[in-house]
Each structure stands twice: as C-alpha cells, then as structure tokens.
Design a protein around this motif. Structure first.
Motif, PDB file in Angstrom:
ATOM      1  N   LYS A  60      38.627  40.969  60.745  1.00 28.16           N
ATOM      2  CA  LYS A  60      38.249  39.481  60.673  1.00 28.16           C
ATOM      3  C   LYS A  60      36.786  39.191  61.116  1.00 28.16           C
ATOM      4  N   GLU A  96      47.454  42.002  54.969  1.00 22.93           N
ATOM      5  CA  GLU A  96      46.682  40.769  55.010  1.00 22.93           C
ATOM      6  C   GLU A  96      45.300  41.359  55.249  1.00 22.93           C
ATOM      7  N   ASP A 108      43.987  42.275  51.457  1.00 20.78           N
ATOM      8  CA  ASP A 108      43.611  41.084  50.722  1.00 20.78           C
ATOM      9  C   ASP A 108      42.289  40.924  51.119  1.00 20.78           C
ATOM     10  N   MET A 109      41.781  40.700  52.508  1.00 15.34           N
ATOM     11  CA  MET A 109      40.532  40.245  53.177  1.00 15.34           C
ATOM     12  C   MET A 109      39.371  41.000  52.474  1.00 15.34           C
ATOM     13  N   SER A 125      39.526  43.181  49.749  1.00 14.83           N
ATOM     14  CA  SER A 125      39.477  42.993  48.298  1.00 14.83           C
ATOM     15  C   SER A 125      38.785  41.615  47.991  1.00 14.83           C
ATOM     16  N   LYS A 126      38.737  40.739  48.643  1.00 18.33           N
ATOM     17  CA  LYS A 126      38.154  39.234  48.298  1.00 18.33           C
ATOM     18  C   LYS A 126      36.606  39.518  48.527  1.00 18.33           C
ATOM     19  N   VAL A 127      36.284  40.373  49.397  1.00 17.97           N
ATOM     20  CA  VAL A 127      34.737  40.854  49.624  1.00 17.97           C
ATOM     21  C   VAL A 127      34.114  41.720  48.848  1.00 17.97           C
ATOM     22  N   GLY A 128      35.315  42.410  47.964  1.00 19.59           N
ATOM     23  CA  GLY A 128      34.811  43.580  46.952  1.00 19.59           C
ATOM     24  C   GLY A 128      34.773  45.002  47.384  1.00 19.59           C
ATOM     25  N   LYS A 144      50.876  46.246  45.914  1.00 20.43           N
ATOM     26  CA  LYS A 144      49.713  45.389  46.061  1.00 20.43           C
ATOM     27  C   LYS A 144      48.451  46.083  45.644  1.00 20.43           C
ATOM     28  N   LEU A 188      46.023  45.211  42.288  1.00 21.46           N
ATOM     29  CA  LEU A 188      44.528  45.043  42.501  1.00 21.46           C
ATOM     30  C   LEU A 188      43.577  45.994  41.537  1.00 21.46           C
TER      31      LEU A 188
END
Length: 93
Positions: free
Chosen positions: A5, A36, A39-40, A42-45, A73, A77
């Motif tokens: 994070k 978790e 997910d983080m 994947s959100k930033v590519g 998951k 994705l």
C-alpha cells in the motif's frame, strides 16, 4: 500488505520483478493468497499474466497451491488459462 500500500501510494513501480525468480508482485500475491493486494495491483494496471523464470504465471502458481479463491479472482481479472510453464503444465492440468 502495508508495504505494498505504501509503495502504491508513493507511486512506486507496482511491477517490480524479483531478479532471482523473475517474479512480479502479482506472483507474490498469488503465492500468498492475498486477494486484497491482487485487487490493488490490478487497479493500477499490473500485468497478471507475466511469467517467471520457469514460465509459471500467477494463475498457475495459485492452482499449484490449491488456492481456489485466488484462481477464481485471477480468471475474473482475465488471466490466460492456457499459459504453460517450462514443463508444459498449465492451469488446466
């Protein structure tokens, strides 16, 4: 997860590769079963189909570890279920 994070918040490269194994942080998330973090990333590519020095994808590692939640998951994705490693194993067998 706190370190990941922190790195993402401070714009660190989310795709760093472990030189010895040629594994990305997505590989590490798949191995640890940390959805978790996945997910983080994947959100930033972060690419989810990178392969390590044995051509193992994060999906194949999750399958080998029997982590069904991570497998689901990664497939959601868009992970390639047909990628094969250097022994011609794939997530399908």
């Amino acid at each position: 997860s706190g370190v990941i994070k922190y790195l993402l918040i401070h714009k660190a490269n989310a795709f760093l590769i472990s030189p010895k194994e040629k594994r990305t942080v997505v590989h590490k998330a798949a191995l640890s079963g940390n959805i978790e973090i996945l997910d983080m990333l994947s959100k930033v590519g972060a690419p989810i189909d990178e392969r390590d020095n044995h051509f193992k994808s994060p999906l194949l590692l999750a399958c080998e570890n029997g982590n069904l939640d991570m497998v689901k998951k990664l497939i959601l994705l868009g992970a390639n279920i047909n990628n094969q490693d250097d022994k011609m194993d794939s997530p399908l067998h």
